[in-house]
Design an enzyme around this catalytic site. Structure first.
Site, mmCIF file in Angstrom:
data_model
loop_
_atom_site.group_PDB
_atom_site.id
_atom_site.type_symbol
_atom_site.label_atom_id
_atom_site.label_comp_id
_atom_site.label_asym_id
_atom_site.label_seq_id
_atom_site.Cartn_x
_atom_site.Cartn_y
_atom_site.Cartn_z
ATOM 1 N N LYS A 157 0.839 -1.201 0.000
ATOM 2 C CA LYS A 157 0.000 0.000 0.000
ATOM 3 C C LYS A 157 0.872 1.248 0.000
ATOM 4 O O LYS A 157 1.876 1.305 0.723
ATOM 5 C CB LYS A 157 -0.902 -0.016 1.242
ATOM 6 C CG LYS A 157 -1.877 1.155 1.331
ATOM 7 C CD LYS A 157 -2.779 0.995 2.551
ATOM 8 C CE LYS A 157 -3.778 2.137 2.663
ATOM 9 N NZ LYS A 157 -4.705 1.956 3.816
ATOM 10 N N SER A 201 -9.378 2.422 2.915
ATOM 11 C CA SER A 201 -8.396 3.142 2.147
ATOM 12 C C SER A 201 -7.417 2.242 1.394
ATOM 13 O O SER A 201 -6.732 2.709 0.494
ATOM 14 C CB SER A 201 -7.603 4.063 3.078
ATOM 15 O OG SER A 201 -6.887 3.323 4.033
ATOM 16 N N SER A 227 -10.143 0.258 7.027
ATOM 17 C CA SER A 227 -9.419 0.328 5.753
ATOM 18 C C SER A 227 -8.867 -0.991 5.248
ATOM 19 O O SER A 227 -8.485 -1.093 4.078
ATOM 20 C CB SER A 227 -8.272 1.338 5.863
ATOM 21 O OG SER A 227 -8.762 2.653 5.818
#
Lengths: 443, 443
Positions: B78, B153, B177
């Protein structure tokens, strides 16, 4: 100009703003002080004279109306905090010459506010051991007696501010890494409320304890920093007067805490006498029974966190890590996760109670250290009197002013409830005047 | 080789170890899948084909006896997690093309263990907003229906694993997330116990909530990661059988939690039925009164932490930040520090109680999300059902297997007490077999 290294940041800023001092001349004065002194103190892990002067000139060229609140203020950065234009080496052979191109959150804020990011100050390995830095050279020494330790882990930051090499520096504290060097070097040290200033870009030891620390030689300088970092209390600022104020002097019991040396015992006595002489009430209180496990809980949580934090370094090169860090990763003490959680939860439950206790007083007075800085630079000393307050997340200020049996500085810690940092600074501003004037130690 | 992108990491590793697959060929298969699919999904913020293949060849050249436990396993990272050989851009114009030469602690551990650090996956801005990424291009889409969000996210990490573009990826979770994209993309997602894996080098939103998250398409793959990160329980591993086990199905009350959609309602019903059909006991329990403030407390602490975390970015370029982050820094909601501390302390007091509740069951079953992934890629959906467990620090696994009214995947979350991650994975291994086989959704 030549002697401007002696100024506090606030004093220097007044001269810079008034046009009687340039940032470049100020920087030159500090660099010359460092040149003269650092062969005895060894406070710097990285310092690039040319870079400092280049940045200083850039700051001088900024039009007056575009200048930030810290315009031209030189700040030393502990070498566990990332700086985009300097290496960050953690005093570990694993990170030698490593220079990630990124600023820690706090450094970015300081830089944006006009500070002159000056250089990197020495630290014990990863700010996690008590072995005086550096591992590979002449060790950082106490500026007031080079045969002694400046404390740690923020060794260079404490020593450099104590030695007038820099007005302000950043440290960190997981146990006693900010407050202890504050006392040993005779300077102001602020461990603010946990997580009131971003810890992004600081090497992690314990997430729940690690706190950015601030050093200066005046409370006004600390206030300047708190304002830049937007650390604000709920309550509006009110003028503080020692006369009529009520302080607590907290007795910490043995065997949970080690026996205090005569230096700190005398400082506590004298500190209380001085405050009383100035019209304050000082109530001696005992630590309630339920808080006695604080040191044990701190140790367990720190060990459990160290187990996680140093795993990647351990995997990479176990043979280049301090034995303490290996112990953490290998969980040599066989702490269970259940013990760790019990300690974590017990500390959490204590925090609001300590706040409530602190709220009854202008501040609570506790020892900063056992005594003067010990002889030798191998061990940076004992964090026993600082670690509990790190675990409590409360703001703590070391106020210098007292001296020990060998004439070396000793400070006392004042603490408030969480997020009362600005209140605490106001109290310390007034108390500091008294301790500095009448405590018996002068720089 | 051509279809090896379909393999789980554990399956691929068996082939690599057995000599029937090279890391390079495996990487090529994934790259070709990505080439074929990513114009629809847009899961990658940075991907350098040449670098991937070069690293793959380097791994193939490592002698068998020197290979690590993750040898050759491709992992997507990420884009809020630092990687020394790729940019880290946080989906923020402030960090465009920024490439600090440093690995996050977790990336260093993965790299040391032989993983192939593949590329950077898209994220909402600083992993802190619910605006689908990226801000400046075609938005990441749900691989199972490109008109829908993959969640966030950890948008790209969830979508890439769900789309067979990578077997494993890293996410983070402050609210929901990791778990939310897990459910939306039909994959396994593990939010481990808070701070059981180093968070060094991850962008900070909330220190007390932020947790590294792990994605995979099999529980075995998650187990592989937990072992590499040395996440161990106190109790030794015991074989888990669904038959005779006791689960709790936890009802979360409105109005503290939003009304569930029919997709999740049906999944909860069916999940319980399946477990019962396989010989387990499923007890429906209500959330005790004292925990009802969890969502409110989470919001307050997160806001207080965001106020600190985004200050330096705000000072640098307020006009380039999402309004939510500006609200945090400016404290638009006027949360007091006292309110923040009360919430912080209240959550701390709940943690051991939730552990004790969870210890009475093999696991507690809760919703992962409100329903299927919503239509549109602008909003990444609602974290209401995940945030409380992030605040509780407990391990949570999203198990895929169910489907909603539009045929899209829906998962259920299973959770245990803190530091029972390995136990939870054993439970999820068995429960996952049932949900995947009989839940009604297949990839």
């Amino acid at each position: 100009m030549a002697e401007s290294f002696r100024l506090s940041a606030t004093e220097a800023q007044a001269k810079i703003n008034g046009g009687s001092l340039t940032v470049e001349d100020y920087a030159k004065s500090l660099l010359s002080r460092i040149e003269q002194r650092d062969s005895a103190v060894h406070a710097w892990a990285y310092l690039d004279h040319d870079l400092v002067l280049q940045r200083a000139r850039e700051l001088d060229n900024i039009p007056r109306e575009q200048r930030g609140p810290l315009h031209g203020i030189p700040i030393g950065i502990k070498d566990v905090i990332l700086t985009k234009d300097m290496p960050t080496q953690y005093n570990s052979p694993l990170y030698e010459n490593q220079a990630p191109k990124i600023d820690a959150g706090c450094v970015a804020t300081l830089r944006h506010s006009g500070a002159l990011i000056f250089g990197k100050t020495t630290t014990t390995e990863f700010a996690a051991t008590t072995v005086g830095p550096p591992y590979n050279g002449i060790k950082t020494a106490n500026p007031h007696d080079p045969t002694r330790t400046p404390g740690g882990s923020s060794s260079g930051s404490g020593a450099a501010v104590g030695d007038l090499q820099i007005p302000i520096s950043l440290g960190t504290q997981t146990g006693g890494s900010t407050i202890r060097p504050g006392s040993f070097n005779g300077i102001y040290a602020l461990k603010p409320t946990w997580n009131s200033i971003s810890r992004e870009g600081l090497k992690i030891y314990s997430l729940i304890f690690d706190t950015l620390g601030l050093y200066a030689r005046s409370v006004d300088d600390l206030k300047l920093l708190l304002d830049v970092f937007k650390v604000v209390d709920d309550e509006p600022g009110e003028e503080f007067k020692v006369k009529g104020a009520k302080f607590a002097l907290l007795k910490l019991p043995t065997p949970e805490w080690p026996e205090l040396g005569s230096g700190t015992k005398d400082a506590l006595k004298k500190g209380a006498e001085l405050l009383r002489a100035h019209g304050a009430e000082v109530e001696e209180i005992e630590l309630p029974e339920e808080f006695k496990t604080m040191p044990k809980c701190h140790t367990r949580v720190q060990a459990g966190d160290g187990r996680v934090s140093f795993l990647s370094d351990y995997l990479r090169a176990k043979d280049q890590l301090d034995p303490l860090l290996i112990q953490h990763v290998e969980n040599t003490n066989k702490f269970t996760r259940k013990e760790q959680l019990q300690a974590f939860d017990a500390l959490a439950a204590m925090r609001p109670k300590i706040d409530a206790l602190a709220d009854q007083y202008a501040a609570i007075i506790v020892p900063s250290v056992l005594d003067e800085a010990p002889v030798g630079q191998q061990s940076t000393g004992d964090a026993a009197y600082c670690a509990p307050w790190t675990a409590m997340h409360v703001p703590v200020v070391n106020i210098p002013g007292f001296k020990g049996g060998n004439g070396l500085p000793i400070g006392l810690s004042l603490l408030s409830g969480r997020y009362r940092d600005q209140h605490l600074l106001r109290v310390c501003g007034e108390v500091g005047k008294i301790f500095e004037a009448e405590g018996g130690w002068t720089r």
